[in-house]
Structures are given as C-alpha cells and as structure tokens.
Design an enzyme around this catalytic site. Sequence first.
Site, PDB file in Angstrom:
ATOM      1  N   TYR A   1      33.936  65.537   8.354  1.00 51.01           N
ATOM      2  CA  TYR A   1      34.870  65.776   9.466  1.00 51.01           C
ATOM      3  C   TYR A   1      36.257  65.254   9.132  1.00 51.01           C
ATOM      4  O   TYR A   1      36.427  64.428   8.238  1.00 51.01           O
ATOM      5  CB  TYR A   1      34.357  65.127  10.757  1.00 51.01           C
TER       6      TYR A   1
ATOM      7  N   GLY B   1      68.168  83.664   3.930  1.00 53.17           N
ATOM      8  CA  GLY B   1      69.525  83.142   4.022  1.00 53.17           C
ATOM      9  C   GLY B   1      69.764  81.870   3.222  1.00 53.17           C
ATOM     10  O   GLY B   1      70.863  81.335   3.209  1.00 53.17           O
TER      11      GLY B   1
ATOM     12  N   SER C   1      35.065  56.495   6.077  1.00 52.53           N
ATOM     13  CA  SER C   1      36.152  57.257   6.681  1.00 52.53           C
ATOM     14  C   SER C   1      37.429  56.920   5.915  1.00 52.53           C
ATOM     15  O   SER C   1      37.834  55.766   5.840  1.00 52.53           O
ATOM     16  CB  SER C   1      36.285  56.892   8.155  1.00 52.53           C
TER      17      SER C   1
ATOM     18  N   CYS D   1      40.477  59.715   8.696  1.00 51.14           N
ATOM     19  CA  CYS D   1      41.154  59.444   9.958  1.00 51.14           C
ATOM     20  C   CYS D   1      42.613  59.075   9.754  1.00 51.14           C
ATOM     21  O   CYS D   1      43.277  58.634  10.666  1.00 51.14           O
ATOM     22  CB  CYS D   1      40.437  58.337  10.727  1.00 51.14           C
TER      23      CYS D   1
ATOM     24  N   ARG E   1      58.674  92.583   4.632  1.00 56.99           N
ATOM     25  CA  ARG E   1      57.992  91.308   4.428  1.00 56.99           C
ATOM     26  C   ARG E   1      57.271  90.955   5.719  1.00 56.99           C
ATOM     27  O   ARG E   1      57.587  91.522   6.778  1.00 56.99           O
ATOM     28  CB  ARG E   1      58.978  90.206   4.054  1.00 56.99           C
TER      29      ARG E   1
ATOM     30  N   LYS F   1      60.284  89.415  -2.336  1.00 57.72           N
ATOM     31  CA  LYS F   1      61.102  90.615  -2.120  1.00 57.72           C
ATOM     32  C   LYS F   1      60.850  91.640  -3.219  1.00 57.72           C
ATOM     33  O   LYS F   1      60.579  92.818  -2.948  1.00 57.72           O
ATOM     34  CB  LYS F   1      62.578  90.228  -2.080  1.00 57.72           C
TER      35      LYS F   1
ATOM     36  N   HIS G   1      56.239  50.134  15.992  1.00 55.79           N
ATOM     37  CA  HIS G   1      55.562  50.020  17.281  1.00 55.79           C
ATOM     38  C   HIS G   1      55.858  51.235  18.154  1.00 55.79           C
ATOM     39  O   HIS G   1      54.958  51.878  18.703  1.00 55.79           O
ATOM     40  CB  HIS G   1      56.018  48.733  17.969  1.00 55.79           C
TER      41      HIS G   1
ATOM     42  N   ARG H   1      69.941  90.291  -5.633  1.00 56.97           N
ATOM     43  CA  ARG H   1      69.387  89.500  -4.543  1.00 56.97           C
ATOM     44  C   ARG H   1      68.365  88.489  -5.057  1.00 56.97           C
ATOM     45  O   ARG H   1      67.662  88.748  -6.027  1.00 56.97           O
ATOM     46  CB  ARG H   1      68.661  90.398  -3.535  1.00 56.97           C
TER      47      ARG H   1
ATOM     48  N   MET I   1      69.268  81.387  -0.130  1.00 56.94           N
ATOM     49  CA  MET I   1      69.860  81.603  -1.452  1.00 56.94           C
ATOM     50  C   MET I   1      70.861  82.751  -1.401  1.00 56.94           C
ATOM     51  O   MET I   1      71.119  83.320  -0.356  1.00 56.94           O
ATOM     52  CB  MET I   1      68.747  81.856  -2.466  1.00 56.94           C
TER      53      MET I   1
END
Lengths: 895, 895
Positions: A851, A103, A764, A831, A338, A24, A458, A94, A105
């Site tokens: 990857y 909202g 992996s 993975c 913002r 801000k 599970h 503020r 703080m």
Amino acid sequence: MKRFAFAFEEMRASPETVFLLGNKGAQLAEMTSIGLPVPFGFTISTDACREFFAAKGQWPSGLKEQVREKIASLEKKAGKQFGSRENPLLVSVRSGSYVSMPGMMDTVLNLGLNDETVRGLATQTGNERMAFDSYRRFIHMFADVVMGVKHELFEEAIAELKHSVNAKSDTDLSTGQLQQLVDRYKAIVTEFAGQSFPSDAWAQLEMAVSAVFRSWYNERAIKYREINNLRHDAGTGVTVQSMVFGNMGNDSATGVCFTRNPSTGAKEFFGEFLINAQGEDVVAGIRTPQPIQELEKFIPSAYLELVRIQALLETHYKDLQDIEFTVEHGKLFMLQTRAGKRTAQAAVRVAVDMVNERLISREEALLLVKAEQLDKLLHKQLDPEAKKKALVIARGLPASPGAAVGQVVFSARKVAELFKKDKNAQLILVRTETSPEDIEGMHLAKGILTARGGLTSHAAVVARGMGKCCVAGSNDIMVEEKNKKFKAGDLNIMELEWVSLDGSAGEVYLGQLPVSDPTFSKDFEILMSWADKVRRLKVRANADTPVDARKAREFGAQGIGLCRTEHMFFEKGRIKAVREMIVAPDKEGRLKALAKLLPFQKGDFKALFKEMNGLPVVIRLLDPPLHEFLPKSKKQLLDLAEEMDVPYKKLRRVVKGLHECNPMLGHRGCRLGLTYPEINEMQCRAVFEAALECEAEGFRPLPEIEVPLVGFANELVETRKVIERIARETGVEGKVHYKIGTMIELPRACVTADEIAPHADFFSFGTNDLTQTTLGFSRDDVGKFVPIFLQQGILSKDPFQVIDREGVGKLMHTCIEKGRSVKPSLEVGICGEHGGEAESVMFCHELGLDYVSCSPFRIPIARLAAAQAVILEAKAIDGIGVVKPVASLSPVAEP
Amino acid sequence: MKRFAFAFEEMRASPETVFLLGNKGAQLAEMTSIGLPVPFGFTISTDACREFFAAKGQWPSGLKEQVREKIASLEKKAGKQFGSRENPLLVSVRSGSYVSMPGMMDTVLNLGLNDETVRGLATQTGNERMAFDSYRRFIHMFADVVMGVKHELFEEAIAELKHSVNAKSDTDLSTGQLQQLVDRYKAIVTEFAGQSFPSDAWAQLEMAVSAVFRSWYNERAIKYREINNLRHDAGTGVTVQSMVFGNMGNDSATGVCFTRNPSTGAKEFFGEFLINAQGEDVVAGIRTPQPIQELEKFIPSAYLELVRIQALLETHYKDLQDIEFTVEHGKLFMLQTRAGKRTAQAAVRVAVDMVNERLISREEALLLVKAEQLDKLLHKQLDPEAKKKALVIARGLPASPGAAVGQVVFSARKVAELFKKDKNAQLILVRTETSPEDIEGMHLAKGILTARGGLTSHAAVVARGMGKCCVAGSNDIMVEEKNKKFKAGDLNIMELEWVSLDGSAGEVYLGQLPVSDPTFSKDFEILMSWADKVRRLKVRANADTPVDARKAREFGAQGIGLCRTEHMFFEKGRIKAVREMIVAPDKEGRLKALAKLLPFQKGDFKALFKEMNGLPVVIRLLDPPLHEFLPKSKKQLLDLAEEMDVPYKKLRRVVKGLHECNPMLGHRGCRLGLTYPEINEMQCRAVFEAALECEAEGFRPLPEIEVPLVGFANELVETRKVIERIARETGVEGKVHYKIGTMIELPRACVTADEIAPHADFFSFGTNDLTQTTLGFSRDDVGKFVPIFLQQGILSKDPFQVIDREGVGKLMHTCIEKGRSVKPSLEVGICGEHGGEAESVMFCHELGLDYVSCSPFRIPIARLAAAQAVILEAKAIDGIGVVKPVASLSPVAEP
C-alpha cells in the site's frame, strides 16, 4: 553516418519517435502518413540537440549535409528553391520536445526572405504588400529569437512609423511604408546585434536551428520543466516546414481549435481563427479572433474539411486534440495536432464520455487523466483568469495546496477574538513562524502565511494536516507584529487588509480574488471506481485526527497508514502536560505528566478507531526530538516559566540541554522510547485501552503500532518487548488483532532488513527521512542548492517530490528483497509524502509494495496512479511514460 | 539435551572453546589436558549464561541436572562429598569471559561450608582454626557477592571484634573468636538481606552460579567492555572447581606470577606470593606479598615445580603467561593461566625477544601486540600510579589523546602574552568553546579543555590536527572568563592554577601529575619493519600542515590521504579573507577575497608537496558549511563587523542566512563548489601552481584532488570539468601527474558507485559522515542515546569508533563492487577516523581497499593492524578474533 533529419513521410508517431523527434515532429509525420494535408517538411532529431550541447554548441557531424539534402527534397516537392529570387521556398523553424511545452521555446517563421527573395515572394503570390509584411515580420522575429535583439526596439519602430503616417493599425501601412520599416529594422539589427542581418538563406537556417536548440535551456523552459517534472536532458527536436500563408487575403485564414471544449470537456468543436493572418497574430491578440464556427461563413469548403479532419484526428488519436491550421487561398493545411491541454474537470469528463462513446476502453480512459492533475479538483482554487490580472506581492513555499482569501491578522489570539465576533470572518494568519500556541488561530483562519520555515516547518506540517492553504517561508515578507503590518517589498500590508493565497503555487496576491470550490462530479466518481477495480496497490491515508480520518474515508482510504501521535500533543490542554514531562527531572515526574496525557491519547485513538471501523490504523510512536515541544525565544520561555511555575533558568537549561546540532539525526524516533520507555508505555496503553473499549462498543479496531527510525534490529526487539508487555497488561491479547512494525527511514535499516524483518509484522517506508539520509539532504536546508542543481541539470527532479529511483529506490528494493527473503508475508507500505505523488506511486507498484499512504487530499491521485501503474505495466511502458534514458548533458553559454 | 557443563578433562583450549567456556575455563581444561596439576573442576558454558538472560533469570532446562552430575563426578575424583559433614567437598565458583576481564565479575570461594560441614573441614584438615577462618570468609564473600549485603558491614564487625579483643591482625583471632564472628556475620545477613544465610550447599551453589551470571551485567563489567570494545552479548562462563587451600599453614601458599616482566617485557620470572593465605589476600593487600623468588626458601620443591611449569606454559602458549597458583601442604596446584596483560612497551619487547629466542615466528610476533595498544607509545601519558592517587575534577570527551600538564588560562590572547614572557610556559587553554580566533593560543598551549562541543567541535578537530592533548565538551565545568576562573563542582580553579589533562581518557586532574614521554624503542622499529613486509594495505596520513606531514613521514606514512584545505583557512591572516568572501554580495566580491587567499593556499600546498616529495597528496576541496567560518555570539559579531568595516546588521543577516537546521546535511561539500565554482577554481589553481613550482625546483609532487560529499554522478562530472579547465589554464597537463577522485560519504554514492566511478580516478571513504548518514546518527548529538544503547546491548560497539560492518560495511562493500565493476583499476581508500582503528583497518583489508589514511599518531597502529589482517586472513580467523555471532540478549533486573 547517424541520421539526424527525418522527412515527415518517412516516420510514424510512436513513443520512440516522439522522444526522437519531439511531439510536434512526430505528429506532423503521423498526419502526413494518414493522408492529411500537411505542408512538406522534416524534423531534426533531439539526438542532434543533445550532441549540440555535448559539443558545446557545435553541430554534430553530418547534420549540415542532411539538412541540405532534406531542403533539396522540399524544393522538389514544392517546386520552389530555397534562397531563390524568382521562386523562393520559405520555411518555418519550430521547436518540439517529447512533451509539448507551449510557448517555452522559440520559433521562426518566413525564413528564407531577404532583399531579393522578397521580390520573388511578391511575384509568386502576386501580393507585394504581403511579401514585405512577411519580410518585416521575419526580421523582427529572427532578430529577437536568433540574434537576441530586444523585441521592444522593433515595436517602438513600427509604432513610431504608424504615428508619423497616422496609421491606426498595421494593416493600414502601405507596401512602401513596410519597405521603409524593413530598412529601419535592419538598421536596428546592425546597431544592437553588432552584426548585420544575414541575407543568406542557408546562414539564416543554420542560425535559426542553433537558436532553437539553445532555447531548450532558456530560463522559462527550465522553469517549465521544473514545474512539470520534465527531463532536462531530453533536448528539443527542430521541425523545418515549408511556409503556407494565412495572410494571402480574405480566402486565407489561420486558427487554433480543440476537438472538445478543453475547459469543461463538453463534446463540441471549439476554437477560433483570424481571416488574412499568420499564426502569431492569433497568439499575439492584436486582432480579436472569431469562434471557429464562423469560419463556415467565410471559407465554407475549408471549414467542412476542418470539421471532418478534427473528428478523424480525435478518432485516430483517441484523445482530445489541439489543432493548428492555416487556410491559404481556400486550401486547408494542418500545421499541428497534439493532445489538448485541459482542465482537470475536462480531463475527467472527456475520459468518461469517450468510454461511453465506445471510442476507448476504461483502461485507456484511466490513462487519459493525469493523476497529479486531480489535485486541482480536490482543493479550492484561485480563479486562473483573475490571477493573471492580480498583483503577486510575495512568493514562498507551496506548503499546503488550495486557495484562501481573507483579511490579514498577526496573532492567533486576534484571530480567535475576531472569529468570536463574527463566525463568518475570513482571516489569514500571518506570522514570522508559527508555534504550538498558534494552533487554535490556525484552525480558525482560512489560510496561513509565514516568513520563515521550510516545507516541514510547524506551519507547513500542521496546515497540511488540517488541509488548510498555507504559504510558508516567504523571504519576500517581513512581519512586524508590533506595528500590525507586514512588508512585502515596498508595500505595507496593514491588519485587516485583504490578500489571497495560492498554496499550490506558493503565491500571495493583493486583494480578494475569486475562488472556485472543489467539485466531485459524477464522472469523477465513475473514473475512480474504474481505477479501484484495476489497481493492485492499496491506498491509505496519513491522518492524525478523527476529522482527517473521516475525510480520508470519503476520499476512499483503505485505512490509516500513518497517525503521527505527536500531532495530538500540540493541542490545547496537552502541550502543557508534554512540557511537564520534558522538564521533569526524573522518571517519577515523567510518569506523572504522562498520566495526564493518557486520557487524551486514549480519547484520540478511540475516535480514530471508530472512524476507521474495520480498517487498519497505523499508529507511530513518538518521533520528533523533544525540543520541538518547547518554545525558542526568550520571551516565550519567560512566559512558559511563569505558566509552569518553573524557574526560568531551569527551563532555559532544559532547552539548552535539548539543543542538537543536527536534530534530524539526533535523539528522536525509537531512540526516545528506548531511553524513556515510559513514553512508549503510555502510548501503547492508550492504544490498547482505546481498542478494547471500541471493541466493547461493537466496533472493530485494527491497531498497528509502528516504531520509528529503526536502524538496528535490536532497537525493534527492545521496543517490541515493551509493547508486548503493555499488551499483556491491558489484556488486549486475544481480543483485538494488532500488529507491530517499523518505519524504514534509514539506509542501515534497508541493508539490514533481513535482521529486522523477523521482529516486524510490517515495514513502512518513511521516504522523507530516507531521502534525507540517503542523499545527505536536509529537507529544511536544500533551498540553497537543490534549485540550482535542478537548473544545472545535476538533478533531473526534486527528490523530495519524486522518489529518487536510482538512489533511494535501490535501497528500498534491497530492503524489500531482504525483508521478504526471511519473511515472505511481510506487509510493506510507504507513508512518506511520496506516497501521494503519481510517479512515485507507480514506482511503489513496481517495487511490489502492498500500500501507499498519503494525505487525505491526495488519495484520489494515488488511486488513479496505482491503476495507471497496472495498465502501463501490462503495456510494458515504464512509469515515466515514453522516455528512455539518455546521456546527460548541460547547457552551454550563448556564443 | 543441550550440554552446558564440561569437565576440565573433556576439553582443550581453542577459539571455539574460549568463546564457549570463557578463557579461564578453557585454559584450566588445557592445563589439565597437558598434565599439569589442576584441582578437579568443570565449567558451565556461556551458552547457559545467554539462555539465563533470555529466560529472564531462569536456569536453562537441563543445567541443574548437568551440574549435579558434574559435582558427583568431582566427589568421586576428590573422594569427598558435597555438603557432607564428615568429608565435605568445597568448591570455588568463578566467572570467565571470552576475553579476560580481571576483577570485573564475581567469584565465590569455599562454597559448601555451613555449620556442619565446617566441622568436617576441621577434621579433614586437622585445623579447626583454618576451618572457621574459611567459613567466616565464605559468609562474607557469599553475602556480598550473591546476596547483595554490603561489604563494609562485615569489615566493621571484624574490626569491632579485633578492637574488643585487642587483636592486631586477623591471624591473631582465635578459633573461638572466629566462631563468634561467624554468628555475628550470619546475623548481619539475616538483618540486611531479608533472609537467613543458606546452609544447604546445593542452594549455595545455585545462588552463586546465578550471581556470577548476573555479574556479567554489573556496572563495572559493562563499563569495562565499553572501554575495551568487548561484546556485551557474549556472556560469562562459570567455573566450579574443588577448593585447594593455601592457608593450611607454613607449607602452604598462594601467589600470582608472570613468565616475563609485564611492565618492561624483560625475560625474568616475575611475581609474588603469600605464605599461609588464600588468593584473595594477595589481591586485597592486607599483607604485603613477597617476590616470587623468595618462595624457594619456604617451599623449595613447590618453587622448582612452579619454575618448571611456568617455562612449560610459556612454551606451550607461546606467549607471556599470567599464572595463579596455590600450594597446599607443599603440593603445587595451578589455578589459572592466561595471556598476561602487559604495557605497550613490554608487548613490543616480548614479541621481538620471542622471535630472537626462536620461540615464535615473526607473524606470531605481530599478533602478540595489540595494535590499539601502540597508541600509548605515541603520546605523552600521565603516570598511571599518580593518576590513581590524584583527584579527577572533571570528565569530558577524549577529544585528542595524550597528556598535558599546565597552568590554566582563559583566553588565547593571555596564552600568547604569557608565552611571550616565558617561552617555557606550560599553559592549558580553558574555554567554553574555541573559535578560529583562538588558533594561535591553542598552538602555544600544552593542552585544551572546553566545556562545550563534541568530538568534531572546533577544539577537537584542531587539537587532533595539531596532535595536541584535548578534553572537550566537559559538562562538569563552567567557565567564567570574566572572573578568570572555572568551576568544577564546588571547586573554583583560578587562573594559573595547575591541572593535568588526560586526552585519551577525557579526564581533568587537579595539580601537576608526572608525565612519561613517548618512546620508540629499537624493538618497536623492528616490529614495524616486520609489519611493513607483511601488510598489503598502504597507510597514508590525514595531515593538513607541513608539520603534520613531516610527523606522518616519520611514522611511516606512504602519502597524505586527506588534506582538509579548510583547516588552512582558519589560520591568522586567512580567516579574514575567508570572511570577506562569505560576506561578499556577489561573485566579483568573492573573487576579490579569493584572490587574497590564493597565495596562502599555494604556499601551503608547496610546503606539503615538498614534505611528501614523491608520495601522493590527496587534497580535499572545501567541505564545511560556510557558517563555520563566522563567529556566533553577538559580541564577536560586533567586533568582526567593526574589524571588517561592515554594518553589524548586514553581518548578522549573512549569519542568519547561513543558518541551517541540519548543517551536516546542508550546503557543504561539493554543493559549495557547484554553487560557488570560483572557490574550487581558486583552490585548484593553488594546487596546480604549487605543483608546477615544486616540479621546477626538482621535487616530485603527486596531487590528487578530492571532491567531497558526492551523491550524484553529475556533481562529480560538473566539478571535474572545472578542475580540468583550471588544469589546462595553469598548464599543468603533461607536466605533473594528478588525479581527480571523490569521497564516498553518502549512502547514495555507494549504491550508485557504478555511475560515479567512470568519472573518478579514486574513491576515498569518509566513514565519519557515511556512518552519520547510514545510521542517522549525528556525531555531535549521539551522547544522549549511544552510551545507553551500548549499556543495553542494543549496540555492541560505538560505530564512530569501530566501523559498523553490518550497516556501513555493507554499503562500502556494495560501493567497491559497483565501482570496480565498471573500473577495475579504481583506487579505493578510507580517510575517516576509522582508518586508524585496528579492527576497522582489518575490515578495510578484507574489503580489498588500497590504503587507509589516519592521523599521523595512529599510523603505526594502522601499519600493525594491516599486517595482522594479512596473517589472520591466512589463518582464516575473522578480524574480531575468536568470536562467532550469537543471539543478542539483554540484562534482567536483579530478582
């Protein structure tokens, strides 16, 4: 002396100033600097906040003097004096963090008012009523925020007064009545705060600044940061700004607007305002605001100026802006701008539109969408408005995202029964915990709710695999299967009552909530295609079934990075053979049972290879401890004994024999295959025979066999021997291209990667288990301390959500370095579930992985995050964004 | 071409050649080189053995040619021909590993005999009977060792023959009868081996060499290496040596002798021999050998030569030698020399005597005693001779070393009852598993035997702490407390029957075996004093009670390196308060219960500080998960509910709530104190108040408070704050010198040690847990795969016994480096059980630790090993001794 206070005109917005001043403060400075009408003000830095906590609630030395100096400068510019009874300067105080936390703080408006200055305000404005209205608002807000006096006390007092004078609305109260109210309010403060309301403006200011500091660690702010993965150690900035008044009459107004529609992303000026009001009135919803376009009718000049400025701001920031403004006597003042929060759908549309409008580049567009946000596009969602009004009857773990609405049923059998009668039945399976017997019912149900079990239970694992909404381990409910009901607090939810599950939030709602379907817009496809052009990381899917594999390809998977073969074991017709294998007294018996499994596994692999034709498929050899395939309770065991025609005592002995104190660190992973090589033999035979048959049918299978839980190079060496022998025996050599690699899940594997790599075609990272072992955190058991650690700031993030860079990350780095030092061509992937979390994906990019692999539904997130990593790398900004490390700090108690 | 075969005269003994050739081959070479009478021969290297296994039982290329060449050279020197019917060369084929493994692997004598060469031997020796006697022995031995024909078949055949001809002893058999026996033996071979006995000498040689290679992986050799912590991947050398014959008549003999008495260490020539015999006869015990001194009467010249040579060998090797010799027609031949195995007592005496005799230096003396061997001096031991004859009725885990003989009792209550009647009662407490309620009974019993639980089970941990013999987790027994008996196989052992426990071996014997007490000779004290002068590592004790602490000081502890405060919680009067704390619904309730514990803990600490006056005492804050303090079974819970006056359902809910899937990785360690700071507060208060009171009484307490299971620097920061606050509150600051440090038990702590060290005065490696997390091995659950891994050579050593240098060791190294990089003065120790294991102690020395800490009974081991580390370091030999790494290999099946 260290500088803690910065006037707006002294600064510009940059990543550094955003972290220093909060967003801000930095943006108010920026708007001031580009010449927009912003009320004069200054910001106290987040540094000061951090030092405040480090010093247990003392202001850092020099802050007081700097604040006085900045106020003096404000006085000069405004031509008013702080605390003056003639011409008082009033200010707002503020909060503002490096990331907007709306909202969460605290804020105090109209600061500087007291019994004298209120008179000055009346004189200044020529509006006595407005002065006392501001004063009573100030006392209320200050007492609530700074002094901890309950909100309701003031609301009761004003309601009482209105009742006694027969006033309908606050605006009906006269100046005298407002004066009465001020006295009543002050009396309430004295009674409930144990001290009188401070009349000295300087005292008010110091108290307010400290209160805003402290609000950094209020409960909702901590919670918000947890949910949004924000740093607990950043602290808040405090912006002090001279007040302007939207409540000066009908030529005054206050409002909030967006440069585009934040719900849909459409390019339209969007917002609302109230005439003759202060900002809090818009938020509070006491009066109904009007659409922003109406402002033109009331104050045309201000409206035209606002339209000009909003367009200018969007062009300046190159992003959808969320703007607060006030009009005082016809003059427009900008109070905040913002980046506007927006729905996932809007984010995608805005990004693509802005590129089409030539406002931003494709790279900038890719950074405009939060990768994590895409999750919402990929699952059904409960309607957010309906959620606000509905009753949450229980909370549990967000085990599998999405939404499900259905009638509760307490057994898988009953689900199947009802489904048989009505193929469109919408059912929610509710169990204390699920077991392999429930698979079919889980498959037919729309969602799953369990009372016990963690994120790797599970129910959770199977549901995620099915892409099915699941709330697991809800301590709030008690399932009474016999009585066909579950209890949630005092509520009894009977069979066939309707509930709605939010699997992303872990919430259970009573009744049927409206649900929105996932939508892939054209814009989404465009954005993804841009991401794919930019990113270096490949993205694969964790998928165990052909259905998952197809979904994965749809989402853009470039292969399967993890097929957990054991998940195939749980399916009907197979689990019996698996159990026979476990119960078998010798190798011969195991071989017999494994022979029954072979055709199933082979069929599974064939289907997978066909779906992933031409793409690599990593198949992990059996990993979990064998006891996971047997039921636990005496009743289930008795049934099983009968079914298997095995004496109950024998079965119980087997179960007992398989019991482990710490199964996570027990007889599992490659240890299983090394002690029972016949299991590996069967699985490899299934893989290779499936591949050969696919090859013969014209497909191109690319199997990559993965050995789990390797800690010693020898484990891989020995397992590899078996795999290669089966390869020879099946005649796959020379016909199908296959690889053999290992998961890296143990710290020992990381530090001895140079010994392991010579025997592996690929590594992996199984970061779930690597996190468990590196940190000594059992994922199923962290519920007792990780939430507390997050709250206390001991942990800044949940390491099972976001990779722990400093710990696990270091070991990953060591592993890659050592592995590639002996085998530069080593392919490395990940993975663990981190492979689908945006920040972790960026880290994987930094580490130089080849990857990431994640559940099908998270593939788009990984694709976007991987692209963002490349762009941020080019910008030399680290993956977390704008944040530099700071010394840690912890909350102090309220004084 | 790679060299695999080395003639004796080509080599000398050195660490390298010992590993290359095996100890036997290297020492035969050495004796040859210093001019002693050794029959000509050569050794095939361990390299060849490793390549043999790597090639699945094929001889490495070149070996065959080299063997032929060496045999040709032998032929030349001996003036005989291999396989010749006129003048045959016979050879022995023997195994030999880098460390002597007596009797574990195979040997073949008289190789080269067949139907023709036996005639040549008869001519050569002029002794036809001896020739056929050698032949029948050869067939027997070869068939047994090389062809796998059962020993008993030959023994039956000779017994039958003797019976039929009415011969009493083998020597009564005539040449003709021996010829008959040869035919019978060959028939047995054809029948049972599926092939006829090989008559070709070269074929015999190749088969014998391969068989010796293979014997490296026979079951008893594997077992032996496991027990003695030897490398499975070293392989055996094969020594081929021309035969000499001790069975040539009364001017021939064979024998075994020691340069000093291996039982007592006394300086006396010691040994025995047989006239007219081959070596195997001495071992077989068919005839009773005579004391070595008697040899002078039979063959005086050979005896005098032997006396000369044995003295020369001891001086040459500077160690007690174990010598094998043969006298052939009056001429002495040396067949082997090696460092003689000796009792711990003898080892100490020999070492000290040799220094007094100026034969060796003190440093050399310190290397002459195996540190691990001292264990035997420090505990009672079952008589080894008696053990051989006694019946092992069950085996379990060697949970706490020593011996115990007593009458079995099945409840702690009964132990107490019997002990009350007779203070000298010798009782063994036998339980399925023990729990805190049993503490008193465990204390009164001589030993403990349990059917369930691992090396870290309650019984094991408590018994080790008490220095009490314990065999834990014996799957062989079933305890029926109700019937006052336990079953071991088919045996029923009733209450008050006698059994004997060997806690070092994990064995249970039926009946009362004789026991030897631990003895500290003057020599032992001298040796220890030498060690203390040399070593750099300090040695502390893991001790929880004043009794342990006193014992520790007696054994030479320089402080307490680990006091596990929770062990104090289990004692009577305390456990109740602990449980009240756990069951308490809120902080207030916990504080009330903790207040009851405070005086106990304070008293404990006072007593400890007094015992360790002036020495540091590391006190670890509460570590185990809370559920360990509650009973498990329904019955116990019902009793406890009544005792605590708490509803059973509530108690069950608490127990359920505390249940964890992987408690090792759960809510324990510093995580407990961070979620319940009041526990830490109580413990610190107890420490500081105790220290202050001791100080006032004139003692010098040096408390070091240790925070367990730290993984994140913040955990230590927050815990430290609490400790320091209590320090201020108790006023200990400035009066008592205390430290605050942390255990290092998690991989994450190692890789972030530079973040943790600034907040720690010391680090102490908890290598038990660090091994569990680094390797992903749950110590309680490894029984299912670690033994198999050791056997398969996947693991070379049990990582819970000997520190895993390559994995855990690397993390320790990283930790020390990072920790000291930010705090060079950081004190670092180890308190895992590795701290008392010799090889690990040496590794700790190499790492630069300041101290090791171990159980009191292992302190002398650590002191000696620490000294040895310094000496070996100076010699630039690594801690494992003589061994260089080699490629791993694994057993192949018999062809």
